[in-house]
Design a protein around this motif. Structure first.
Motif, mmCIF file in Angstrom:
data_model
loop_
_atom_site.group_PDB
_atom_site.id
_atom_site.type_symbol
_atom_site.label_atom_id
_atom_site.label_comp_id
_atom_site.label_asym_id
_atom_site.label_seq_id
_atom_site.Cartn_x
_atom_site.Cartn_y
_atom_site.Cartn_z
ATOM 1 N N SER A 1 4.129 -20.920 -41.723
ATOM 2 C CA SER A 1 3.831 -20.538 -43.098
ATOM 3 C C SER A 1 2.857 -19.365 -43.081
ATOM 4 O O SER A 1 2.427 -18.921 -42.017
ATOM 5 C CB SER A 1 3.210 -21.726 -43.835
ATOM 6 N N ALA A 2 2.516 -18.922 -44.258
ATOM 7 C CA ALA A 2 1.500 -17.878 -44.383
ATOM 8 C C ALA A 2 0.201 -18.389 -43.771
ATOM 9 O O ALA A 2 0.045 -19.596 -43.573
ATOM 10 C CB ALA A 2 1.304 -17.530 -45.854
ATOM 11 N N PRO A 3 -0.725 -17.505 -43.461
ATOM 12 C CA PRO A 3 -1.980 -17.960 -42.858
ATOM 13 C C PRO A 3 -2.598 -19.102 -43.675
ATOM 14 O O PRO A 3 -2.589 -19.066 -44.902
ATOM 15 C CB PRO A 3 -2.867 -16.717 -42.890
ATOM 16 N N PRO A 4 -3.109 -20.108 -42.982
ATOM 17 C CA PRO A 4 -3.672 -21.272 -43.679
ATOM 18 C C PRO A 4 -5.015 -20.966 -44.336
ATOM 19 O O PRO A 4 -5.691 -20.012 -43.973
ATOM 20 C CB PRO A 4 -3.856 -22.291 -42.558
ATOM 21 N N VAL A 5 -5.374 -21.812 -45.268
ATOM 22 C CA VAL A 5 -6.694 -21.755 -45.869
ATOM 23 C C VAL A 5 -7.681 -22.165 -44.780
ATOM 24 O O VAL A 5 -7.379 -23.027 -43.948
ATOM 25 C CB VAL A 5 -6.760 -22.737 -47.065
ATOM 26 N N GLU A 6 -8.842 -21.550 -44.757
ATOM 27 C CA GLU A 6 -9.834 -21.852 -43.721
ATOM 28 C C GLU A 6 -10.110 -23.362 -43.651
ATOM 29 O O GLU A 6 -10.258 -24.023 -44.673
ATOM 30 C CB GLU A 6 -11.135 -21.101 -44.009
ATOM 31 N N GLY A 7 -10.112 -23.874 -42.440
ATOM 32 C CA GLY A 7 -10.374 -25.289 -42.228
ATOM 33 C C GLY A 7 -9.141 -26.166 -42.293
ATOM 34 O O GLY A 7 -9.220 -27.360 -42.054
ATOM 35 N N ARG A 8 -8.014 -25.598 -42.638
ATOM 36 C CA ARG A 8 -6.760 -26.353 -42.693
ATOM 37 C C ARG A 8 -5.835 -25.881 -41.593
ATOM 38 O O ARG A 8 -5.874 -24.725 -41.181
ATOM 39 C CB ARG A 8 -6.053 -26.149 -44.032
ATOM 40 N N GLY A 9 -4.974 -26.746 -41.142
ATOM 41 C CA GLY A 9 -3.999 -26.366 -40.127
ATOM 42 C C GLY A 9 -2.868 -25.558 -40.731
ATOM 43 O O GLY A 9 -2.538 -25.710 -41.897
ATOM 44 N N SER A 10 -2.285 -24.695 -39.916
ATOM 45 C CA SER A 10 -1.109 -23.962 -40.374
ATOM 46 C C SER A 10 0.088 -24.901 -40.339
ATOM 47 O O SER A 10 0.096 -25.912 -39.640
ATOM 48 C CB SER A 10 -0.862 -22.739 -39.485
ATOM 49 N N VAL B 1 2.283 -29.756 -39.107
ATOM 50 C CA VAL B 1 0.989 -29.217 -39.526
ATOM 51 C C VAL B 1 0.082 -29.208 -38.307
ATOM 52 O O VAL B 1 -0.100 -30.238 -37.648
ATOM 53 C CB VAL B 1 0.362 -30.069 -40.653
ATOM 54 N N SER B 2 -0.469 -28.043 -37.992
ATOM 55 C CA SER B 2 -1.359 -27.909 -36.844
ATOM 56 C C SER B 2 -2.713 -28.547 -37.115
ATOM 57 O O SER B 2 -3.201 -28.546 -38.242
ATOM 58 C CB SER B 2 -1.584 -26.436 -36.500
ATOM 59 N N ASP B 3 -3.311 -29.051 -36.060
ATOM 60 C CA ASP B 3 -4.673 -29.579 -36.107
ATOM 61 C C ASP B 3 -5.615 -28.382 -36.039
ATOM 62 O O ASP B 3 -5.596 -27.638 -35.055
ATOM 63 C CB ASP B 3 -4.879 -30.507 -34.907
ATOM 64 N N PRO B 4 -6.431 -28.132 -37.069
ATOM 65 C CA PRO B 4 -7.317 -26.965 -37.040
ATOM 66 C C PRO B 4 -8.278 -26.983 -35.854
ATOM 67 O O PRO B 4 -8.709 -25.936 -35.384
ATOM 68 C CB PRO B 4 -8.078 -27.013 -38.358
ATOM 69 N N GLY B 5 -8.575 -28.139 -35.326
ATOM 70 C CA GLY B 5 -9.453 -28.246 -34.170
ATOM 71 C C GLY B 5 -8.781 -27.864 -32.866
ATOM 72 O O GLY B 5 -9.442 -27.778 -31.826
ATOM 73 N N LYS B 6 -7.466 -27.626 -32.915
ATOM 74 C CA LYS B 6 -6.717 -27.252 -31.716
ATOM 75 C C LYS B 6 -6.268 -25.785 -31.759
ATOM 76 O O LYS B 6 -5.295 -25.402 -31.122
ATOM 77 C CB LYS B 6 -5.480 -28.146 -31.578
ATOM 78 N N ALA B 7 -6.978 -24.956 -32.509
ATOM 79 C CA ALA B 7 -6.594 -23.553 -32.666
ATOM 80 C C ALA B 7 -6.541 -22.816 -31.329
ATOM 81 O O ALA B 7 -5.628 -22.023 -31.082
ATOM 82 C CB ALA B 7 -7.533 -22.844 -33.634
#
Length: 102
Positions: free
Chosen positions: A41-50, A8-14
């Motif tokens: 996965s499919a594009p993540p929900v805003e604020g969540r990591g992919s 799971v990606s860190d959303p702060g590291k986009a």
């Protein structure tokens, strides 16, 4: 053995993820292990990591762990979490292809 990695990606590291994406893909494509399937996965929900999944065939779990350590996304901390586990599939067309060596 079949091994799976769920990351799971860190959303702060986009920005870091975007910068390293091509290097990450090249690392996967040039892997010394046999990667059976890989992708996000499919594009993540805003604020969540992919999330992303890698399924590979290896001799040992340690072999996959060494591969994981070298991944640019892992080295740079793009992933907030990584789970690696042996997977024992019991049914499916891909399993049949693995069994017959295709």
């Amino acid at each position: 053995m079949i091994v799976a990695r769920h990351a799971v990606s860190d959303p702060g590291k986009a920005a870091e993820r975007s910068r390293l994406l091509e290097e990450h893909k090249a690392y996967l494509q040039g892997a010394a292990i046999r990667i059976l399937l890989s992708g996000p996965s499919a594009p993540p929900v805003e604020g969540r990591g992919s999330t992303a999944l890698v399924i590979a065939e290896v001799e040992t779990l340690a072999e996959f762990e060494a591969f994981n350590t070298g991944d640019p996304f892992v080295r740079s901390g793009v992933y907030a979490s990584v789970e690696i586990f042996e997977w024992r599939p019991t049914l499916g067309l891909l399993l049949e292809r693995l069994s017959d060596g295709s």
